[in-house]
Design an enzyme around this catalytic site. Structure first.
Site, PDB file in Angstrom:
ATOM      1  N   SER A   6       0.864  -1.181   0.000  1.00  0.00           N
ATOM      2  CA  SER A   6       0.000   0.000   0.000  1.00  0.00           C
ATOM      3  C   SER A   6       0.900   1.231   0.000  1.00  0.00           C
ATOM      4  CB  SER A   6      -0.845   0.021   1.289  1.00  0.00           C
ATOM      5  OG  SER A   6      -1.485   1.269   1.467  1.00  0.00           O
ATOM      6  N   TYR A  64      -2.174  -0.627  10.397  1.00  0.00           N
ATOM      7  CA  TYR A  64      -2.210  -0.956   8.972  1.00  0.00           C
ATOM      8  C   TYR A  64      -0.918  -0.517   8.281  1.00  0.00           C
ATOM      9  CZ  TYR A  64      -4.047  -1.197   4.180  1.00  0.00           C
ATOM     10  OH  TYR A  64      -4.243  -1.501   2.844  1.00  0.00           O
TER      11      TYR A  64
HETATM   12  P1  NAI Z   1     -11.328  -6.101   0.101  1.00  0.00           P
HETATM   13  O1  NAI Z   1     -11.784  -6.035   1.512  1.00  0.00           O
HETATM   14  O2  NAI Z   1     -12.350  -6.094  -0.971  1.00  0.00           O
HETATM   15  O3  NAI Z   1     -10.406  -7.373  -0.135  1.00  0.00           O
HETATM   16  C1  NAI Z   1      -9.619  -7.961   0.858  1.00  0.00           C
HETATM   17  C2  NAI Z   1      -9.577  -9.433   0.558  1.00  0.00           C
HETATM   18  O4  NAI Z   1      -8.769 -10.099   1.515  1.00  0.00           O
HETATM   19  C3  NAI Z   1     -10.976 -10.030   0.633  1.00  0.00           C
HETATM   20  O5  NAI Z   1     -11.124 -10.956  -0.425  1.00  0.00           O
HETATM   21  C4  NAI Z   1     -10.954 -10.727   1.982  1.00  0.00           C
HETATM   22  O6  NAI Z   1     -11.849 -11.775   2.082  1.00  0.00           O
HETATM   23  C5  NAI Z   1      -9.508 -11.213   1.988  1.00  0.00           C
HETATM   24  N1  NAI Z   1      -9.044 -11.629   3.309  1.00  0.00           N
HETATM   25  C6  NAI Z   1      -9.019 -10.930   4.471  1.00  0.00           C
HETATM   26  N2  NAI Z   1      -8.565 -11.720   5.465  1.00  0.00           N
HETATM   27  C7  NAI Z   1      -8.285 -12.933   4.903  1.00  0.00           C
HETATM   28  C8  NAI Z   1      -7.792 -14.153   5.408  1.00  0.00           C
HETATM   29  N3  NAI Z   1      -7.506 -14.326   6.702  1.00  0.00           N
HETATM   30  N4  NAI Z   1      -7.607 -15.175   4.546  1.00  0.00           N
HETATM   31  C9  NAI Z   1      -7.901 -15.040   3.235  1.00  0.00           C
HETATM   32  N5  NAI Z   1      -8.403 -13.922   2.704  1.00  0.00           N
HETATM   33  C10 NAI Z   1      -8.593 -12.886   3.542  1.00  0.00           C
HETATM   34  O7  NAI Z   1     -10.323  -4.890  -0.094  1.00  0.00           O
HETATM   35  P2  NAI Z   1      -9.231  -4.621  -1.238  1.00  0.00           P
HETATM   36  O8  NAI Z   1      -9.099  -3.173  -1.330  1.00  0.00           O
HETATM   37  O9  NAI Z   1      -9.538  -5.384  -2.451  1.00  0.00           O
HETATM   38  O10 NAI Z   1      -7.911  -5.179  -0.550  1.00  0.00           O
HETATM   39  C11 NAI Z   1      -7.011  -6.066  -1.199  1.00  0.00           C
HETATM   40  C12 NAI Z   1      -5.609  -5.751  -0.731  1.00  0.00           C
HETATM   41  O11 NAI Z   1      -5.259  -4.458  -1.198  1.00  0.00           O
HETATM   42  C13 NAI Z   1      -5.450  -5.710   0.790  1.00  0.00           C
HETATM   43  O12 NAI Z   1      -4.221  -6.305   1.144  1.00  0.00           O
HETATM   44  C14 NAI Z   1      -5.432  -4.227   1.085  1.00  0.00           C
HETATM   45  O13 NAI Z   1      -4.741  -3.928   2.277  1.00  0.00           O
HETATM   46  C15 NAI Z   1      -4.707  -3.717  -0.153  1.00  0.00           C
HETATM   47  N6  NAI Z   1      -4.867  -2.286  -0.450  1.00  0.00           N
HETATM   48  C16 NAI Z   1      -6.074  -1.771  -0.779  1.00  0.00           C
HETATM   49  C17 NAI Z   1      -6.185  -0.433  -1.099  1.00  0.00           C
HETATM   50  C18 NAI Z   1      -7.478   0.188  -1.496  1.00  0.00           C
HETATM   51  O14 NAI Z   1      -7.512   1.438  -1.612  1.00  0.00           O
HETATM   52  N7  NAI Z   1      -8.535  -0.549  -1.734  1.00  0.00           N
HETATM   53  C19 NAI Z   1      -5.024   0.456  -1.050  1.00  0.00           C
HETATM   54  C20 NAI Z   1      -3.797  -0.208  -0.723  1.00  0.00           C
HETATM   55  C21 NAI Z   1      -3.737  -1.527  -0.443  1.00  0.00           C
END
Ligand code: NAI
Length: 260
Positions: A151, A164
């Protein structure tokens, strides 16, 4: 696609595994990897969501897809997911290490539980998946590309992001450590550092007054669109980046480099 571009960026013959594929960035990555020619394993805890998505992607792209149950906080679950992937589609040569959670809190309010949950998913979870992926790639002998979703909060900090941002800074440093050790086996490890993209992890924050103000003050004055994040991931996944490893690549409309 002409041959030159296809040789560089095409993913035919590869198997990709996406951890945290049930929503947001992971779901978009899974779709894009299949569109670029890879067979795709979708890993997440929410089986109903990834099964439907896997079916949908297979129909749209003609690639093979597989939904596997995966909890990155549980080593046995990660090992089982890689075993299932190997048995059904082959050893993944591309791994999008993408599962993550966020618990925004003022630093004085963070609990032990907030710290542990965030670190166990975002940092230790990515370490588990990365190590297990690399062991499988090493045994397979074909190398591979691991892409950790860090991130811009791994590069700088904002209010209410202590746990985070600390976890994501760890992911950036872990990426470099993995890259220097695994390069000898043709395993590349890079981090992608998204700015703000509206997904389930942050939609309430981005709709809030604080979130709106933050976006308005950013150089691009808007959140990114998921389609604007995908090309950087595809480049890191593909043979085009055969000499690119240990990199933390921001995709953020210059959000992370602005000082004032
Ligand atoms: P999201 O909440 O839609 O996706 C997160 C995913 O991680 C979901 O599929 C969730 O079920 C999964 N997850 C969480 N804990 C888990 C576990 N214990 N085992 C397996 N899967 C698990 O949010 P997003 O934005 O798609 O996030 C994806 C990645 O991107 C994350 O690592 C987040 O920190 C990172 N990120 C997101 C940003 C944004 O602006 N949306 C910015 C920078 C990084």
């Amino acid at each position: 696609m002409n041959n030159y571009v296809n040789d560089l960026f095409g993913l035919e013959g590869q198997v990709a595994l996406v951890a945290g594929a049930s929503s947001g960035i992971g779901a978009e990555f899974a779709r894009a990897l299949a569109s670029a020619g890879a067979d795709v394993v979708l890993g997440a805890r929410r089986a109903d969501r990834i099964e439907a998505l896997a079916e949908d992607i297979a129909k749209a792209t003609g690639r093979k897809t597989l939904a596997v149950s995966l909890d990155v906080t549980d080593r046995a679950s990660v090992e089982a997911a890689f075993e299932k992937a190997k048995a059904e589609l082959g050893v993944p040569t591309i791994v999008c290490n993408n599962a993550g959670i966020a618990r925004p809190n003022w630093a004085l309010e963070d609990s032990e539980e907030d710290w542990d949950a965030t670190m166990n998913t975002n940092l230790k979870g990515m370490w588990r998946v990365g190590q297990i992926a690399a062991k499988a790639m090493l045994e397979n002998g074909k190398g591979g590309s691991i892409i950790n979703t860090a991130s811009i909060l791994g590069l700088g900090v904002g209010p209410q992001q202590l746990t985070y941002a600390t976890s994501k800074a760890g992911v950036v440093q872990m990426t470099r450590a993995m890259a220097i050790e695994w390069q000898r086996w043709g395993i590349r490890v890079n981090a992608i550092c998204p700015g703000y993209f509206k997904t389930e992890i942050n939609d309430a924050f981005l709709d809030s007054e604080l979130g709106q103000r933050m976006l308005a003050q950013s150089p691009a004055k808007r959140a990114g669109k998921l389609a604007e994040l995908v090309p950087a991931m595809l480049m890191l996944a593909s043979p085009a980046s055969s000499f690119t490893t240990g990199v933390a690549l921001p995709v953020d409309g210059a959000h992370s480099v602005r000082l004032a």
